[in-house]
Design an enzyme around this catalytic site. Structure first.
Site, PDB file in Angstrom:
ATOM      1  N   LEU C 232       0.824  -1.205   0.000  1.00  0.00           N
ATOM      2  CA  LEU C 232       0.000   0.000   0.000  1.00  0.00           C
ATOM      3  C   LEU C 232       0.865   1.265   0.000  1.00  0.00           C
ATOM      4  CD1 LEU C 232      -3.032   0.655   0.145  1.00  0.00           C
ATOM      5  CD2 LEU C 232      -2.711   0.996   2.592  1.00  0.00           C
ATOM      6  N   ASP C 233       0.597   2.175  -0.921  1.00  0.00           N
ATOM      7  CA  ASP C 233       1.272   3.493  -1.006  1.00  0.00           C
ATOM      8  C   ASP C 233       2.775   3.369  -1.237  1.00  0.00           C
ATOM      9  OD1 ASP C 233      -1.216   4.483  -0.419  1.00  0.00           O
ATOM     10  OD2 ASP C 233      -0.801   4.781   1.698  1.00  0.00           O
TER      11      ASP C 233
END
Lengths: 288, 288, 288, 288
Positions: C232-233
């Protein structure tokens, strides 16, 4: 049961010759009515001897309503020779938008209004082209098609003026409306008629600024939102911004990149105006 | 024992009428000499039918030296009618700096040179004031004081020209040198004479741009580095930048904020020039 | 009668181990087919020994069609161990947009598509909320409502996947779609699944970045468009930008100001991707 | 004969729990002493119920001197539970600069001081390296070489503390001083000890931020000036800025580009601090 008060604000805008005691007098006046300041901006132009002030007052803390506020404040204002007004933040301004063929500024303003970001009413959009009707009407806003006969423009401007007056517009925004506004309209809506010029003024005044920018080989292009005055592209500037370009950009690329600057500079200018953050004096603005 | 070769680069810069096969011909030529490209930039101006190219070649991979490179490349260049040069990255350009009373641009360039960031030699600084002598001499650079008699400027320019020629300068940088350069010097150093103008050109051409910017009420001020031509402030732009100002800024604040933009725009412009990244054509530049 | 050929371009994108002669080989190949280059970008990552190239070829100057181009180029590509593809600029990519409740990124992309600025087809929009249906459908684009059961998300993702596959999507854009994409989708659309994160990554990873930014007291907030990976990210960043904030901004102001950065960073990222300007290697991008 | 009074200003800085009537009370107090406000900034943090104010008063219009001002104001301050101070703008702060090996931030601050732009005294520079002595001494400023033994740092910090106290420093600036400041110094100079961190905090906390930025593939790098607290890189942020980078930048390019952001962010932070424009509360700042 406690009643929850909706947040509500009065915005008091003042400009006047500078003097000792203005802030004291105004803030004491507000405090005497029980008013709590939520935002306050001052500016003293020392060279010109002129003072500018914007106060936002939590209306729920006031013991008086706006009419009484105006009445009581008037004598203070007179003493300091103030230009002033106070506005109820709950009362939305009526903003008439004018557009031509290009959609980007209009679409941006409509989006911001529709999403609740731009706090105003838009009673109608006027355009000298039909192509944006569907977009405007989807937003539930009346669209007036007022074509301009290039050999006889006055009837169109009369028609526009009639529409604007009928809707009791507070502010007019030229969202890339490409016609020159006649002097009487400029005068009538002085300080309430906002234009976006597609260059970083005073560079590239007049028509075809992107072509001029391309030919000059500048490395940044820009846009300027300003109040319209009789002198084309010479009115008081509200906001400006620029974007980087390079030799890789042809004229069309500049137009495309410029659109993003134009719409952002115009919407920021309109927002500042609607929030009573812009005070005009002569050909310049104080922007709080 | 292995000999470690110091990194060494040749920079080949080309512009010519556009045609099929230029990149192929040039890159094949380089590859045939064993040359490895470490950086390569191309630009085709489709509207003008003109092609621009900058190749950086790892000289250690070449089987020939720079003279042989020049000799061999000449026939290829002729075929495509190229304007071209190749420069040995190890050979530093000689850059003469001209300054007046203001120190910020000069100090910035000297610092960048002293710290090794600006890859050049600075054989001397010439100024029409004495006040910056100590700063220049601390850097170990000769300082020439050449006062300009406002009623008879030619002797000063002759003196300066003599100094510049004696030092065999490749490039001249006007680091806020506030005198207008005579046409013969502009012509002699065309494309090698860099000025910083303290406005975002073409806004506020001529003297006192900050005063003009203040009076116009702009919301951004800027600076422009450009090659000097006979037409004042009209030469090909290398680099520009801006900084935000507001009603809070008086003229002195603008001058102060502007200094930071000026020095950064000038040093970036000089760096781009020294790295052979700027190609002039007409009144515009390609900046790789 | 002369036939006017419509402008038409092939875009050839290559990355491979660096070697002497790649540019020569590729540009010679293109020249041999009569191809004129209208844009050409190279990058050599010296530290990694990796080479990147993007060539835009005027297809009207080629003597072969795209299939023949692919066939002929394959052996050259094999020699240099290239990752490569060539795309016909006339063939629009199919881009499926995913959105949740917030409208700003979706509205911006739809506007740019509708005005012809974003060169792609948008076969449909998928959302886990109904509120944006009318806006999407006004653009003539099908809207699929796929609610996500927070206790059992897989059926929704299966449904979405089925829709995406049915439309044969080339690229998926998460226009503030607030659900975490399952690993299999990330893998399946690696390098073709673009997200906008509402912070300047790697600052404020995860949920509520504006609250975190407000609490930390930063003076700039930002946004990041990146390819989605399982982490994530943490995926390869395509584009970032920031906007200035101050103590005057509360969390809501940051959210409002951030929206403009988000939509501009996302649309720029999508545009770069659609023009084949982004090459991913490991967790980083080359953006021509 | 009229005596021309030199311009002279007192700066009154206040923060306290928000209440109705603070602005009125303070501005009335100033007006009663005949004081004319040349600049005034207020901020109400509605969520926290905290009020911030900075007033600049033309001292020549006051009927009292600064000691009397302090005495009289104290009772008002007590009533509203104010944190406050008033400073005579003529009295320069004493600022001790600490540096290590890198020169860019130190050179920039020294230049701004030397050219009169930074209104302070610099009683000395302390460094754990000798290399910047000549540059410092050219400015006429004493240079103290205090090497730090990495196995026993306390003696060096004691020595530095002794020097700082002897010079009665108001403010300490870490101009890329690369040693961690011990907690007692952080506490002693809380709100008066300014650092520049070479990243856009909170990205890339700790050592080697440019390497981390390079490895992450960000498209902007930044710098942060902040007050130093015991928690490394976690103190209240004064100012931040960023600069664009690309795949073309290797780590050294990032370091070079970053230097310009670092020095500009540090000098802006120091200037804001010296002008009493920064008010710290908790881990955040109000910057007027």
């Amino acid at each position: 049961m406690n009643e929850v008060k909706e947040p509500r604000e009065f915005c008091l805008v003042v400009s006047c010759p500078d003097a000792v005691g203005i802030v004291a007098a105004v803030s004491q006046f507000v405090a005497q009515q029980g008013g709590s300041l939520t935002e306050s901006n001052h500016h003293t132009d020392v060279a010109e001897g002129w003072f500018y002030m914007r106060n936002v007052i939590d209306a729920n803390t006031l013991s008086i309503d706006i009419d009484e506020f105006r009445e009581k404040f008037a004598s203070l204002a007179e003493k300091f020779e103030m230009n002033w007004h106070v506005r109820d933040g709950h009362k939305k301004q009526k903003v008439v938008l004018l557009a031509s063929h290009a959609s980007h500024c209009l679409a941006d303003l409509l989006y911001r209004w529709h999403s609740g970001e731009l706090h105003c009413d838009i009673p109608c959009v006027i355009s000298n082209h039909e192509n944006l009707r569907s977009m405007v009407e989807w937003h539930g806003i009346p669209f007036h098609y007022v074509p301009v006969d290039k050999n006889n423009k006055q009837p169109a401007f009369d028609k526009m003026n009639e529409i604007i007056e009928r809707h009791n517009a507070d502010t007019i925004v030229l969202a890339r409306y490409m016609q020159i506004i006649p002097p009487n309209l400029c005068a009538q809506y002085a300080g309430r008629l906002i234009n976006i010029h597609h260059s970083f003024l005073p560079s590239f005044i007049g028509a075809n600024p992107y072509k001029k920018a391309f030919d000059r080989g500048v490395k940044l292009i820009g846009a300027t939102s300003h109040y319209v005055t009789e002198d084309l592209d010479e009115g008081p500037i509200i906001e400006q911004d620029v974007i980087r370009v390079s030799h890789k950009c042809n004229k069309d690329d500049m137009v495309r990149l410029g659109r993003d600057v134009e719409k952002s500079v115009l919407s920021r200018g309109v927002r500042l105006h609607l929030e009573d953050r812009v005070i005009v004096r002569g050909n310049k603005t104080v922007v709080f």
